[in-house]
Design an enzyme around this catalytic site. Structure first.
Site, mmCIF file in Angstrom:
data_model
loop_
_atom_site.group_PDB
_atom_site.id
_atom_site.type_symbol
_atom_site.label_atom_id
_atom_site.label_comp_id
_atom_site.label_asym_id
_atom_site.label_seq_id
_atom_site.Cartn_x
_atom_site.Cartn_y
_atom_site.Cartn_z
ATOM 1 N N GLN A 293 -59.874 -114.849 47.619
ATOM 2 C CA GLN A 293 -58.743 -115.304 48.648
ATOM 3 C C GLN A 293 -59.320 -116.283 49.600
ATOM 4 O O GLN A 293 -60.411 -117.104 49.041
ATOM 5 C CB GLN A 293 -58.755 -114.046 49.868
ATOM 6 C CG GLN A 293 -57.655 -113.158 49.478
ATOM 7 C CD GLN A 293 -57.325 -112.132 50.698
ATOM 8 O OE1 GLN A 293 -58.093 -111.739 51.552
ATOM 9 N NE2 GLN A 293 -56.208 -111.849 50.981
ATOM 10 N N ARG A 358 -50.631 -106.492 38.545
ATOM 11 C CA ARG A 358 -51.625 -105.958 39.451
ATOM 12 C C ARG A 358 -51.742 -104.702 39.557
ATOM 13 O O ARG A 358 -50.797 -104.008 39.943
ATOM 14 C CB ARG A 358 -51.299 -106.755 40.774
ATOM 15 C CG ARG A 358 -51.342 -108.272 40.950
ATOM 16 C CD ARG A 358 -50.771 -108.777 42.252
ATOM 17 N NE ARG A 358 -49.288 -108.561 42.389
ATOM 18 C CZ ARG A 358 -48.718 -108.154 43.434
ATOM 19 N NH1 ARG A 358 -49.292 -108.149 44.404
ATOM 20 N NH2 ARG A 358 -47.467 -107.664 43.291
ATOM 21 N N PRO A 359 -52.736 -104.108 39.343
ATOM 22 C CA PRO A 359 -53.040 -102.528 39.507
ATOM 23 C C PRO A 359 -52.363 -102.028 40.603
ATOM 24 O O PRO A 359 -51.402 -100.862 40.515
ATOM 25 C CB PRO A 359 -54.408 -102.156 39.225
ATOM 26 C CG PRO A 359 -55.037 -103.407 38.540
ATOM 27 C CD PRO A 359 -54.229 -104.785 39.199
ATOM 28 N N ASP A 394 -48.714 -113.850 49.884
ATOM 29 C CA ASP A 394 -48.020 -112.956 48.924
ATOM 30 C C ASP A 394 -47.014 -112.058 49.440
ATOM 31 O O ASP A 394 -47.033 -111.270 50.435
ATOM 32 C CB ASP A 394 -48.939 -112.051 48.058
ATOM 33 C CG ASP A 394 -49.895 -111.582 48.873
ATOM 34 O OD1 ASP A 394 -50.099 -111.902 49.952
ATOM 35 O OD2 ASP A 394 -50.439 -110.494 48.413
ATOM 36 N N GLU A 596 -48.989 -106.722 62.150
ATOM 37 C CA GLU A 596 -49.484 -108.008 61.289
ATOM 38 C C GLU A 596 -48.725 -109.200 61.508
ATOM 39 O O GLU A 596 -49.180 -110.223 61.274
ATOM 40 C CB GLU A 596 -49.666 -107.439 59.981
ATOM 41 C CG GLU A 596 -48.294 -107.356 59.195
ATOM 42 C CD GLU A 596 -48.548 -106.784 57.827
ATOM 43 O OE1 GLU A 596 -49.815 -107.025 57.304
ATOM 44 O OE2 GLU A 596 -47.365 -106.404 56.964
#
Length: 616
Positions: A293, A358-359, A394, A596
């Site tokens: 990141q 992506r899992p 994202d 957020e």
């Protein structure tokens, strides 16, 4: 029951419908101090700004502690596509038998329950109660219809019998350096309501502090959580683990609360990831080991040293910072661009070491990729998704050729302004750390590296006419070139808040000529709104686009302006920060929580969009 409880939990995070949404008129200029939204404090706004520093960590309750650090600001005024079958240069193991099984469980749950309120991350966070072969055998025996669905009751019973609760792999931790009201805590906060708010935020450290459960260390194969050595601070809600760049704002909040040992523990945890994997992971789950990141570890170390003067801490961290710098400046992350004067520059990009779903979002990724026919196109798309996740943005139109089509993501073809600004700061920090610890050779090396990075940013990103830094896009024809030839029309001249992030870095914040151009450019950018700075001007439904405002971006821009030494810059920064604090405070009074992201068009409204329910 598990399934019904999960759905009820998801519903609690849904944004309520607006009954009397207060929309403010967007002014494409610096505000005069008046706004059509009724969102006010009592007392001196300037003192509120000066006092706001503690709020950062409250935001972390929601997902990313970034949001409220902005409130605090003023208290301290290449062409190589690696085969995933080939060995990777780092210790990446994002796919394991456990993760593969949990992805199958995730897929079955979606087929059974349907997409409404479905959170795929929940299923890859579930720990096993028994060895994997036992659990897989029981899973294979579940009754299934022709289309693969399992009766809800049977799936619910299976999960309760064979898997633990998501989040149970961590336990509450009592931070030893927490006190209810630290000595000298926000001395400039005089407004009683704001001080009450600040203390409520401060008290959340106890609620958000965790440590890895003993069971994870005893039987790591049953968990996707990584066994970090020290206590952590988690975002909360669906984010039950540590995240890399979030940790910078967590630490800023911890330092405001004078919790220095807890702040150091967070850095030590991140360093432990470098020791194992060679870089700091996106987060502390095994499925995040395919990417990093935004690299802010050196900035965390710098802030802690600035408060504590702990030279031994610097000596311990420096070797790991050197490893991280190598990660971002080698292999697939590094590229070379030759400018119009014929000079070659090395810069960095986001590039996940992964070309599969992506899992944590596998069902969503597969659905998005379903329109692509070729396997190679799907793999390329999966890589771009993971690379966008590595950016922290994202998702956003910033990475898309067509803002209405997620499959047009080209993250790895974008050379990002903000990433290279973070690495410039890393190089400056390393040079400083090496100098004060007596390693003059390393200090000189990184001083030269920082000068080269500054020259590269000035040449490749900076647009003197427009007064901002623009991402540089690699063209399809140049993707496989070892040296990319710079062309002015490859600068992405769309407006994003990231275009102004470099002003946070000292070489630019102290350059009066640059700051004056940035002030003028930001004022006419269209990004300034009554409740903050819009992330972009494109309304795409993605969470890192309009009308959302995010604290990390607002904090960096505001702090850069505040430290510029230019009166107009400080005034502009304070004005933006006051408006951001007001919208956070108004939303808190309305909902009892921090969020957020916020809608910058209206005071007190939280944001939306993206692939998960807005977090708080």
């Amino acid at each position: 029951m598990f399934i019904r409880d999960a759905k009820r939990t998801a519903k609690r995070f849904e944004k309520p419908p607006h009954t009397s949404r207060q929309k403010a008129t967007h002014e494409n200029k610096l505000w005069t101090g008046k706004t059509k939204t009724k969102c006010t404090f009592t007392g001196s706004p300037h003192r509120l700004i000066l006092s706001a520093t503690i709020m950062a960590y409250y935001y972390y309750q929601a997902r990313k502690l970034h949001t409220l650090y902005c409130l605090l600001l003023f208290s301290s005024l290449p062409c190589f596509i690696p085969s995933m079958a080939s060995p990777l240069p780092y210790n990446t193991k994002p796919s394991t038998p456990l993760i593969s099984f949990l992805e199958r469980l995730q897929s079955t749950a979606l087929q059974t329950l349907g997409p409404k309120d479905f959170d795929p991350k929940l299923y890859v966070d579930l720990p096993l109660k028994y060895d994997l072969p036992v659990v897989e055998s029981a899973f294979a025996k579940l009754p299934r219809s022709a289309n693969g669905t399992v009766p809800v009751e049977d799936l619910d019973l299976f999960i309760e019998r064979y898997l633990g609760r998501a989040g149970s792999d961590m336990v509450l931790h009592e931070p030893s350096d927490f006190v209810a009201e630290p000595d000298g805590f926000l001395p400039k906060v005089e407004n009683s309501k704001v001080r009450t708010w600040a203390l409520e935020v401060h008290s959340l450290w106890k609620n958000l502090s965790r440590e890895v459960a003993d069971a994870v260390r005893e039987r790591p194969g049953l968990h996707t959580l990584l066994p970090l050595p020290g206590p952590v601070v988690v975002p909360g809600s669906r984010f039950r683990e540590v995240y890399y760049w979030d940790s910078y704002w967590v630490i800023r909040g911890l330092l405001a609360s004078k919790m220095y040992e807890t702040a150091k523990a967070i850095v030590n945890n991140l360093i432990s990831l470098i020791d194992v994997y060679g870089f700091v992971l996106n987060g502390s789950r095994a499925y995040y080991s395919n990417r990093s990141q935004p690299p802010l570890l050196s900035a965390m170390v710098f802030e802690i040293f600035s408060r504590t003067g702990d030279l031994d801490f610097i000596k311990k961290c420096l070797p790991s910072l050197l490893k991280e710098h190598h990660f971002w400046n080698s292999g697939i992350h590094k590229l070379t661009i030759q400018d119009s004067q014929g000079k070659k520059h090395s810069l960095s990009r986001y590039y996940a070491m992964w070309n599969k779903p992506r899992p944590e979002s596998a069902t969503m990724d597969k659905e998005s990729a379903s329109k692509l026919r070729r396997i190679s196109a799907k793999e390329s798309f999966y890589r771009e998704l993971a690379s966008a996740a590595e950016s922290g943005w994202d998702f956003s139109s910033r990475w898309m050729r067509d803002s209405s089509d997620l499959t047009t993501l080209v993250t790895t073809s974008v050379v990002p302004v903000d990433l290279n600004a973070y690495i410039l700061k890393m190089e400056l920090d390393i040079a400083f750390f090496a100098r004060i610890t007596g390693d003059h050779s390393t200090a000189d090396k990184f001083s030269v590296a920082s000068q080269a990075r500054r020259a590269a940013m000035d040449s490749i990103f900076w647009n003197n006419k427009m007064g901002q830094w623009f991402d540089y896009w690699l063209t399809d024809n140049s993707i496989c070139e070892e040296v990319h030839m710079w062309e002015s029309n490859n600068q992405n001249k769309k407006m994003f808040a990231s275009n102004f992030v470099p002003v946070w870095i000292r070489p630019y914040s102290t350059d009066g000529g640059i700051v004056k151009k940035v002030i003028k450019s930001l004022r006419r950018s269209g990004l300034l709104y009554p409740a903050g700075i819009a992330t972009s001007l494109s309304k795409t439904g993605q969470q890192w686009d309009f009308p959302n405002g995010w604290a990390p971006l607002i904090h960096m821009i505001v702090e850069g302006l505040a430290k510029s030494g230019i009166k107009e810059g400080r005034s502009m920064g304070e004005d933006i920060a006051v408006r951001w604090i007001r919208t956070n405070y108004a939303a808190y009074k309305k909902t009892g929580a921090m969020h957020e992201k916020y809608d910058v068009e209206a005071c007190g409204e939280f944001g939306g969009g993206g692939e998960y329910v807005p977090q708080k």
